[in-house]
Design an enzyme around this catalytic site. Structure first.
Site, mmCIF file in Angstrom:
data_model
loop_
_atom_site.group_PDB
_atom_site.id
_atom_site.type_symbol
_atom_site.label_atom_id
_atom_site.label_comp_id
_atom_site.label_asym_id
_atom_site.label_seq_id
_atom_site.Cartn_x
_atom_site.Cartn_y
_atom_site.Cartn_z
ATOM 1 N N ARG A 140 0.852 -1.180 0.000
ATOM 2 C CA ARG A 140 0.000 0.000 0.000
ATOM 3 C C ARG A 140 0.895 1.239 0.000
ATOM 4 O O ARG A 140 2.066 1.170 0.348
ATOM 5 C CB ARG A 140 -0.900 0.011 1.236
ATOM 6 N N LYS A 165 -1.579 -2.439 7.515
ATOM 7 C CA LYS A 165 -2.944 -2.067 7.859
ATOM 8 C C LYS A 165 -3.498 -3.066 8.863
ATOM 9 O O LYS A 165 -3.355 -4.274 8.702
ATOM 10 C CB LYS A 165 -3.808 -2.055 6.596
ATOM 11 N N HIS A 224 -3.501 2.397 -6.560
ATOM 12 C CA HIS A 224 -3.986 1.142 -5.988
ATOM 13 C C HIS A 224 -4.203 0.076 -7.060
ATOM 14 O O HIS A 224 -4.240 -1.119 -6.748
ATOM 15 C CB HIS A 224 -5.287 1.382 -5.226
ATOM 16 N N ARG A 227 -1.768 -2.811 -7.074
ATOM 17 C CA ARG A 227 -2.053 -3.952 -6.191
ATOM 18 C C ARG A 227 -3.073 -4.887 -6.837
ATOM 19 O O ARG A 227 -2.959 -6.108 -6.740
ATOM 20 C CB ARG A 227 -2.569 -3.462 -4.830
ATOM 21 N N HIS A 250 -4.287 -8.626 3.617
ATOM 22 C CA HIS A 250 -5.704 -8.466 3.938
ATOM 23 C C HIS A 250 -6.029 -9.189 5.237
ATOM 24 O O HIS A 250 -5.470 -10.255 5.530
ATOM 25 C CB HIS A 250 -6.574 -9.048 2.818
ATOM 26 N N TYR A 259 -10.785 -9.913 -5.918
ATOM 27 C CA TYR A 259 -9.897 -10.031 -7.065
ATOM 28 C C TYR A 259 -10.260 -11.196 -7.972
ATOM 29 O O TYR A 259 -9.866 -11.226 -9.136
ATOM 30 C CB TYR A 259 -8.447 -10.178 -6.576
#
Length: 271
Positions: A140, A165, A224, A227, A250, A259
């Site tokens: 990120r 994150k 983004h 990614r 994640h 995805y």
């Protein structure tokens, strides 16, 4: 505000992820500051006016208008706040009577193999490292900005995210080409604590400049999307969904499953 603190504790007790626990109370606090009246006097019209205000509010990051999904997230926080007040008896009624549709799922944009090559071919040394970190390593923007030199093991070709994150830690392998470019980048500049030594906003601006140089700026790509692209490649190459989740950092598998909805017609070699 004590009720904001208690609302945050309620979200924690209900098991919401850390990003929601942090974001929703802040959103509600801004809304209450806008209303400039006690929570018990807030009416539906106040919420409606705030929703209309958000339509013309500029993003501090992109400088453009807030996205509809972003607005929907803010309104969801306000709705949950008043649901909480009513459920705990702090309000008899619920002023949130708006029917705001959450935007439908939008297919994630991914770069083609040719577009990725074009970005690398047009990049400066700094922009190339940004591509390596945000595309090849799937970081990120904030993770790339906060990455320290000590967090990269060039010999083992491993990159350590100490605090991603949700405070998730992960280890990311990288290729020989990435190793060479990072090594050259580090030793060609002054000794520094951070790899890029620039802010997250500067990373965004550098990528924006690169998109313009590559003739891709008007195609709706964002940082983004890098990614999304690497995640798509990994899934296309047969990597298990759980491993892609760990690679991206994640918290929930459901986030990674987004995805799997991407339909692409190309295969790409790893950099």
């Amino acid at each position: 505000m004590e009720d904001i603190y208690l609302f945050r504790k309620e979200l924690q007790n209900l098991g919401y992820c850390e990003s929601v626990v942090n974001f929703y109370p802040k959103t509600v606090k801004r809304f209450l500051e806008y209303c400039k009246k006690p929570r018990e006097y807030i009416k539906t019209i106040d919420i409606l006016e705030y929703h209309q205000l958000l339509q013309t509010t500029k993003s501090r990051v992109t400088k453009g208008n807030l996205s509809q999904s972003g607005i929907a997230g803010k309104m969801r926080a306000i709705r949950m706040y008043f649901d909480y007040l009513q459920r705990t008896g702090q309000r008899k009624d619920n002023p949130y009577q708006l029917k705001i549709k959450t935007p439908k799922y939008q297919e994630r944009k991914v770069f083609t193999d040719e577009e990725i090559r074009k970005l690398y071919n047009k990049s400066t040394p700094l922009q190339s490292i940004i591509l390596h970190l945000c595309y090849a390593c799937g970081l990120r923007r904030n993770e790339a900005a906060e990455l320290k030199t000590k967090d990269i093991d060039l010999e083992a070709q491993l990159l350590y995210i100490r605090k991603g994150k949700g405070k998730k830690r992960r280890v990311i392998p990288f290729t020989k080409q990435v190793k060479k470019d990072i090594e050259d980048f580090i030793f060609s500049s002054e000794e520094k604590e951070y790899i890029l030594n620039i802010t997250a906003e500067r990373i965004y601006l550098e990528f924006k400049y690169l998109l313009k140089k590559s003739g891709l700026y008007k195609q709706g790509f964002t940082l983004h999307c890098l990614r999304h692209t690497i995640a798509t490649q990994l899934l296309e190459q047969g990597m298990e969904l759980e491993k892609v989740r760990d690679f991206l950092g994640h918290e929930y598998l459901g986030t990674t499953q987004i995805y799997t909805r991407i339909k692409i017609q190309w295969k790409s070699d790893s950099i």
